[in-house]
Design an enzyme around this catalytic site. Structure first.
Site, PDB file in Angstrom:
ATOM      1  N   ARG A 263       0.845  -1.190   0.000  1.00  0.00           N
ATOM      2  CA  ARG A 263       0.000   0.000   0.000  1.00  0.00           C
ATOM      3  C   ARG A 263       0.882   1.241   0.000  1.00  0.00           C
ATOM      4  O   ARG A 263       1.882   1.313   0.715  1.00  0.00           O
ATOM      5  CB  ARG A 263      -0.933   0.020   1.219  1.00  0.00           C
ATOM      6  CG  ARG A 263      -2.068  -1.007   1.166  1.00  0.00           C
ATOM      7  CD  ARG A 263      -3.069  -0.670   0.069  1.00  0.00           C
ATOM      8  NE  ARG A 263      -4.238  -1.535   0.068  1.00  0.00           N
ATOM      9  CZ  ARG A 263      -4.340  -2.656  -0.629  1.00  0.00           C
ATOM     10  NH1 ARG A 263      -3.319  -3.058  -1.385  1.00  0.00           N
ATOM     11  NH2 ARG A 263      -5.446  -3.374  -0.600  1.00  0.00           N
TER      12      ARG A 263
ATOM     13  N   HIS B 215      -0.488  -0.667  -9.460  1.00  0.00           N
ATOM     14  CA  HIS B 215      -1.250  -1.406  -8.447  1.00  0.00           C
ATOM     15  C   HIS B 215      -1.851  -2.661  -9.089  1.00  0.00           C
ATOM     16  O   HIS B 215      -3.039  -2.932  -8.992  1.00  0.00           O
ATOM     17  CB  HIS B 215      -2.365  -0.534  -7.862  1.00  0.00           C
ATOM     18  CG  HIS B 215      -2.806  -0.987  -6.498  1.00  0.00           C
ATOM     19  ND1 HIS B 215      -3.266  -0.123  -5.537  1.00  0.00           N
ATOM     20  CD2 HIS B 215      -2.867  -2.224  -5.930  1.00  0.00           C
ATOM     21  CE1 HIS B 215      -3.596  -0.780  -4.448  1.00  0.00           C
ATOM     22  NE2 HIS B 215      -3.359  -2.072  -4.672  1.00  0.00           N
TER      23      HIS B 215
ATOM     24  N   GLU C   2      -3.350   7.478  -6.239  1.00  0.00           N
ATOM     25  CA  GLU C   2      -3.353   6.731  -7.498  1.00  0.00           C
ATOM     26  C   GLU C   2      -4.493   7.211  -8.387  1.00  0.00           C
ATOM     27  O   GLU C   2      -5.574   7.530  -7.901  1.00  0.00           O
ATOM     28  CB  GLU C   2      -3.495   5.236  -7.208  1.00  0.00           C
ATOM     29  CG  GLU C   2      -2.327   4.680  -6.400  1.00  0.00           C
ATOM     30  CD  GLU C   2      -2.488   3.214  -6.043  1.00  0.00           C
ATOM     31  OE1 GLU C   2      -3.535   2.610  -6.389  1.00  0.00           O
ATOM     32  OE2 GLU C   2      -1.584   2.656  -5.408  1.00  0.00           O
TER      33      GLU C   2
END
Length: 266
Positions: free
Chosen positions: A191, A239, A220
């Site tokens: 994360r 991600h 993001e």
């Protein structure tokens, strides 16, 4: 809030599964929920408990997949593979940077859950020495356990594979980076909020850090004007470390099975 009350079951993705959403669901047809995947920081489990909504996730689905990507980042950084590719592809250069061997190097591995355990197997196969940080994990053979941030100054690589919680926000910050070994490599497949990106930027700019690979960021997607884009030997992910066709199918089938059990096997 408008959608969930219409349905008996909810397979949760990345959308915020907040107290208000669960309350709206409970006022309608919602009877159970399953969090697709392993990350649960977007889900209010306390709300489900209060509202008596059965919920679970699909643990141990992506450990091998994310570990594969983490190892790829480690190898890519250590031998400048991604920056070499960019120089040849876009600058028409023929660079010959000297990398480092993985054998004998020390890895500070933060998080010894499914991902961390899978990555440990791969690191040991590369003859690397692993220092593991996780107050909740059971013992693992062939690694040294420490309490964060003890011995962080010994690490050639710092790799994050832990979940995000209130106690580890910005666990890698200015103070920690200042005591790290000069030339350390940083990898995060967990994360973004685990790393203070402003401190990371400063350390990279001053040469304290030799390379960084981030599959996740504090915000993001990565902004177009991010200063990180200016650095060589900086690998960007989207991600996406868990996203293999095999793992996605496996997690989806298990999520469907779990929601079916909640709704029909009372």
């Amino acid at each position: 809030i408008n959608i969930i009350p219409k349905y008996d079951g909810w397979i949760i993705g990345d959308d915020p599964a907040t107290n208000n959403v669960f309350k709206a669901g409970k006022s309608g047809n919602l009877k159970a929920a399953v969090k697709w995947g392993i990350g649960v920081d977007n889900v209010d489990f306390d709300a489900c408990k209060e509202l008596n909504i059965p919920i679970t996730n699909t643990p141990q689905m992506f450990g091998a997949e994310v570990a594969d990507v983490a190892l790829a980042y480690i190898i890519g950084l250590s031998r400048y593979l991604f920056s070499i590719d960019r120089d040849i592809r876009y600058k028409k250069l023929w660079p010959k940077p000297s990398g480092i061997s993985l054998s004998g190097k020390k890895i500070a591995l933060i998080g010894l859950g499914d991902i961390g355990r899978n990555l440990t197997k791969r690191l040991i196969a590369c003859n690397m020495n692993v220092i593991g940080y996780d107050p909740f994990a059971e013992s693992i053979e062939n690694i040294e356990r420490e309490v964060w941030p003890n011995r962080i100054e010994e690490a050639d690589f710092i790799v994050f594979t832990c979940s995000l919680n209130k106690s580890n926000f910005h666990i890698l910050n200015k103070d920690i980076l200042n005591i790290c070994k000069d030339g350390v490599f940083i990898v995060n497949v967990s994360r973004g909020q685990l790393i203070d990106e402003s401190a990371l930027y400063t350390s990279f700019k001053t040469g304290k850090i030799s390379g960084v690979a981030l599959d996740v960021f504090e915000e993001e997607p990565l902004s177009d004007d991010s200063k990180f884009r200016l650095f060589d030997n900086f690998i960007f992910g989207s991600h996406n470390a868990s996203n293999s066709k095999d793992a996605v199918r496996r997690a989806s089938l298990i999520a469907i099975e779990k929601i079916h059990q909640f709704l029909f096997n009372k």
